[in-house]
Design an enzyme around this catalytic site. Structure first.
Site, mmCIF file in Angstrom:
data_model
loop_
_atom_site.group_PDB
_atom_site.id
_atom_site.type_symbol
_atom_site.label_atom_id
_atom_site.label_comp_id
_atom_site.label_asym_id
_atom_site.label_seq_id
_atom_site.Cartn_x
_atom_site.Cartn_y
_atom_site.Cartn_z
ATOM 1 N N LYS A 184 2.360 -1.174 7.612
ATOM 2 C CA LYS A 184 1.819 -1.056 9.100
ATOM 3 C C LYS A 184 1.988 -2.188 9.813
ATOM 4 O O LYS A 184 2.211 -3.416 9.289
ATOM 5 C CB LYS A 184 0.175 -0.472 9.032
HETATM 6 C C1 LIG Z 1 0.689 9.137 9.687
HETATM 7 C C2 LIG Z 1 -0.378 8.636 8.755
HETATM 8 N N1 LIG Z 1 -1.511 8.886 8.680
HETATM 9 C C3 LIG Z 1 -2.120 8.573 7.711
HETATM 10 C C4 LIG Z 1 -2.013 7.573 6.630
HETATM 11 C C5 LIG Z 1 -2.757 7.080 5.954
HETATM 12 O O1 LIG Z 1 -3.218 5.785 6.037
HETATM 13 P P1 LIG Z 1 -3.902 4.999 4.647
HETATM 14 O O2 LIG Z 1 -2.826 4.582 3.824
HETATM 15 O O3 LIG Z 1 -4.483 3.496 5.423
HETATM 16 O O4 LIG Z 1 -5.034 5.805 3.961
HETATM 17 C C6 LIG Z 1 -0.759 7.039 7.071
HETATM 18 C C7 LIG Z 1 -0.341 5.878 6.054
HETATM 19 O O5 LIG Z 1 0.647 5.782 5.452
HETATM 20 C C8 LIG Z 1 0.099 7.632 7.942
HETATM 21 O O6 LIG Z 1 1.286 7.111 8.011
#
Ligand SMILES: Cc1ncc(COP(=O)(O)O)c(C=O)c1O
Length: 379
Positions: A184
């Site tokens: 990210k």
């Molecule tokens: C659009 C979106 N939502 C949710 C997530 C979930 O994030 P996390 O990996 O921090 O749980 C991601 C992660 O890649 C994402 O790209």
């Protein structure tokens, strides 16, 4: 695999190492003063009243769904063109995801018209995903939500630092969820943040994050409390001081890195327009300011995408797909009747190109030239 140009890269230096070391030397590793500082800095950055650091964005999305009271029988409208976590969070509560289409091949965000078509008496909420950091049409979506008495949750995993109408994303909906996963725009390895301007939601989220307990280990360490009550069925969705320390340093670098990302996107647009005008680069002249998290392109209709990606790989360039749509997954086969013509089209043609702050201007030109060569290969 040793890529010549990888898909993404982190911006870590001696500042991150020093921040982690200082936590280790402090001998306090769970949520404490560093996490509190990270949360207030994040609130100041986004402009939200409350920020709670959590273990990841998926946990944030789950807590957001719990806080608005979702349960069996409820429906939530969201795009199928997102990471599966967005829909999984709805299902954790027993509620049902209902997929809406995206706007067009040039705007991969959820379509307000499609949202309106999917509303039923069971609909309780909309989850928006700002694809690639490009803002959804929040004025329209908030109006639809108001008219139909729906909550709005923002999945801001791609959108840390994005803005629309001078307002940072993470401030439009009722509750907003950010990811600090390793690819990210700012990262803590695993990690996330949940923000809200509503005191009632903030109180609930605080309880969900830590077992529903009324006081924390930190409060007791500081001598502020001796015991605690448990007033909710909560979870352990906490972050730790090590990650919070990384987050503080990364937040300080975010604006400069996002500016660099946007400049690279502009360079990609120009190079691709010149070399491969048959390729569509979505979100041209899109309203607002994007965090430019990823660099999506759409291949011409009929291009063999797997072959394209294999040929890019043979040239040392890593590419990816955002996303295999959720309604195609085996685990989602029986829970959706989605008819999503625009999504079905773009998910066959989308390819994500390398994008990260240390990508060089020359790398962008090399990627564009390689795309031209690969597209010209005989079938
Ligand atoms: C659009 C979106 N939502 C949710 C997530 C979930 O994030 P996390 O990996 O921090 O749980 C991601 C992660 O890649 C994402 O790209």
């Amino acid at each position: 695999m040793n890529w010549l140009i990888p898909l993404s890269d982190i911006d870590f230096g001696p500042e991150e190492s020093a921040a982690v070391l200082s936590v280790l030397e402090s001998r306090w590793l769970t949520m404490g003063g560093v996490t509190q500082a990270f949360e207030s800095e994040f609130s100041a950055y986004v402009g939200a009243k409350h920020s709670l650091a959590v273990s990841n964005c998926t946990a944030a999305l789950h807590m957001a769904c719990l806080a608005i009271g979702l349960g069996p029988g409820d429906e939530v409208i969201l795009p199928a063109l997102t990471f599966v976590a967005t829909a999984n969070a709805v299902r954790y509560t027993g509620a049902s995801p209902v997929f809406a289409d995206v706007t067009s091949e040039r705007n991969l965000n959820i379509s307000p018209e499609s949202i309106e078509q999917r509303i039923t008496p069971k609909t309780r909420a909309i989850i928006v995903v700002h694809y690639g950091g490009y803002p959804c049409d929040m004025p329209r979506i908030m109006e639809i939500a108001k008219k139909n008495n729906l909550y709005v949750i923002e999945d801001d995993a791609h959108a840390i630092g994005s803005e629309l109408d001078g307002i940072k994303l993470g401030n439009w909906g009722d509750i907003s969820c950010f990811s600090f996963f390793s690819n990210k725009n700012m990262t803590t390895g695993e990690g996330g943040m949940i923000t809200t301007n509503d005191d009632g939601f903030a109180e609930k989220l605080r309880l969900f994050r830590s077992h529903g307990m009324t006081t924390m280990t930190w409060d007791r360490h500081k001598g502020h409390a001796w015991s605690y009550d448990v007033v909710e069925l909560g979870y352990n969705y906490r972050i730790d001081e090590i990650r919070a320390a990384l987050g503080r340093v990364q937040l300080g670098k975010l604006d400069a890195n996002n500016i660099r990302r946007r400049s690279l996107v502009q360079q990609y647009r120009e190079a691709l327009q010149e070399l491969t005008p048959e390729i569509i680069v979505p979100f041209e002249d899109h309203p607002g300011i994007s965090a430019a998290h990823i660099m999506p392109i759409l291949l011409p209709v009929g291009t063999d995408r797997t072959r394209f990606m294999e040929s890019m790989k043979a040239n040392g360039i890593q590419t990816s797909i955002h996303y295999p749509p959720i309604h195609h997954f085996t685990a989602y086969q029986n829970i959706t009747d989605a008819i999503l013509p625009v999504t079905e089209d773009v998910v066959q043609r989308e390819v994500t190109l390398p994008l990260y702050p240390s990508l060089s201007d020359e790398d962008v030109v090399l990627v564009a030239k390689t795309i031209r060569e690969v597209l010209a290969l005989p079938a």
